[in-house]
Design an enzyme around this catalytic site. Structure first.
Site, short mmCIF file in Angstrom:
data_model
loop_
_atom_site.label_atom_id
_atom_site.label_comp_id
_atom_site.label_asym_id
_atom_site.label_seq_id
_atom_site.Cartn_x
_atom_site.Cartn_y
_atom_site.Cartn_z
N GLU A 40 49.84 -2.69 16.75
CA GLU A 40 50.43 -4.01 16.71
C GLU A 40 50.97 -4.38 15.73
O GLU A 40 50.06 -4.53 14.50
CB GLU A 40 49.30 -4.75 17.39
CG GLU A 40 49.56 -6.37 17.42
CD GLU A 40 48.66 -7.46 17.78
OE1 GLU A 40 48.50 -8.32 16.97
OE2 GLU A 40 47.52 -7.08 18.24
N ARG A 44 54.31 -11.77 11.54
CA ARG A 44 54.11 -12.48 10.26
C ARG A 44 54.84 -12.48 9.06
O ARG A 44 54.65 -13.24 8.26
CB ARG A 44 52.49 -12.26 9.91
CG ARG A 44 51.49 -12.79 11.14
CD ARG A 44 50.08 -12.57 10.66
NE ARG A 44 49.11 -12.55 11.69
CZ ARG A 44 47.71 -12.40 11.67
NH1 ARG A 44 47.43 -12.25 10.51
NH2 ARG A 44 46.94 -12.36 12.38
N THR A 68 51.54 -11.76 16.92
CA THR A 68 51.92 -12.88 16.63
C THR A 68 53.46 -13.38 17.27
O THR A 68 54.10 -13.78 16.52
CB THR A 68 51.93 -13.04 14.99
OG1 THR A 68 50.74 -12.48 14.45
CG2 THR A 68 51.87 -14.67 14.75
N LYS A 128 44.60 -11.35 25.71
CA LYS A 128 43.86 -11.20 24.22
C LYS A 128 42.77 -11.99 24.05
O LYS A 128 42.99 -13.28 24.15
CB LYS A 128 44.97 -11.43 23.30
CG LYS A 128 44.33 -11.14 21.77
CD LYS A 128 45.60 -11.25 20.83
CE LYS A 128 45.32 -11.18 19.45
NZ LYS A 128 46.53 -11.30 18.45
#
Length: 203
Positions: A40, A44, A68, A128
């Site tokens: 993943e 960011r 994110t 998640k």
């Protein structure tokens, strides 16, 4: 094979924060060569999109996802770059609706029954659980799963999952895989140890 079925064979998805393409390729190479063929790559940093694009080309049988993903623009950037899935720390109905409309595999972040129900109402069956440990760990996750178990819901707990507790998460049948932040730019010995744990629980 669905995304969840693929992740159930992988079990541990390294969560990566990468600062450059070169760094990303080096980390993905280490993961691939040492038994963890998933990642993943979080949005960011500005390198995320480029790393996803190149890693998807270089490792076509690796499950490369985006993390994110906080808005519709980043959702499209991720999948245009070749991401096979995307996740977010929270539940944003605008992003979820866009993902479903486009047929993207997207797991919003939830940590309460209300969030889980809102996500399921929109069609999400893969969620998640974040931040896993801070939100109550496996005890909270089991309690969250209980009322919805009959619906076939699956989770990827992330946040505070580490070698000391990862197996307690993987033992939960509704956990398709865990997100492994401890595998971000780590020694290959750590990758190999995680790969051995993952093998024990792979379906």
């Amino acid at each position: 094979m669905t995304l969840v079925e693929q992740l159930e064979k992988i079990k541990i998805v390294p969560v990566l924060v990468l600062n450059s393409l070169d760094e990303g390729m080096a980390v993905c190479t280490d993961l691939y060569n040492n038994g963890l063929r998933a990642a993943e790559i979080t949005f960011r940093t500005s390198a995320a999109e480029e790393v996803i694009r190149e890693a998807s080309k270089r490792f076509p049988d690796m499950i490369i996802g985006a993390g994110t993903v906080l808005n519709v623009a980043d959702l499209h950037r991720a999948f245009d770059a070749g991401a096979k899935f995307a996740v977010a720390p929270g539940f944003n109905p605008t992003v979820v609706k866009e993902a479903i409309k486009c047929g993207f595999d997207f797991a919003p972040g939830v940590c309460t029954p209300s969030e889980a129900e809102q996500a399921m109402e929109l069609g999400c069956k893969f969620l998640k659980f974040f931040p896993a440990e801070a939100a109550g760990g496996t005890a909270m996750l089991k309690s969250l799963i209980a009322p919805y178990k009959h619906l076939g819901i699956r989770f990827m707990p992330t946040g505070g999952v580490k070698p000391a507790n990862v197996e307690s998460y993987l033992e939960i049948p509704e956990v398709a895989a865990v997100g492994g932040t401890w595998l971000n730019k780590c020694p290959v010995e750590t990758i190999r140890a995680a790969a051995e744990i993952a093998k024990k629980y792979a379906k």
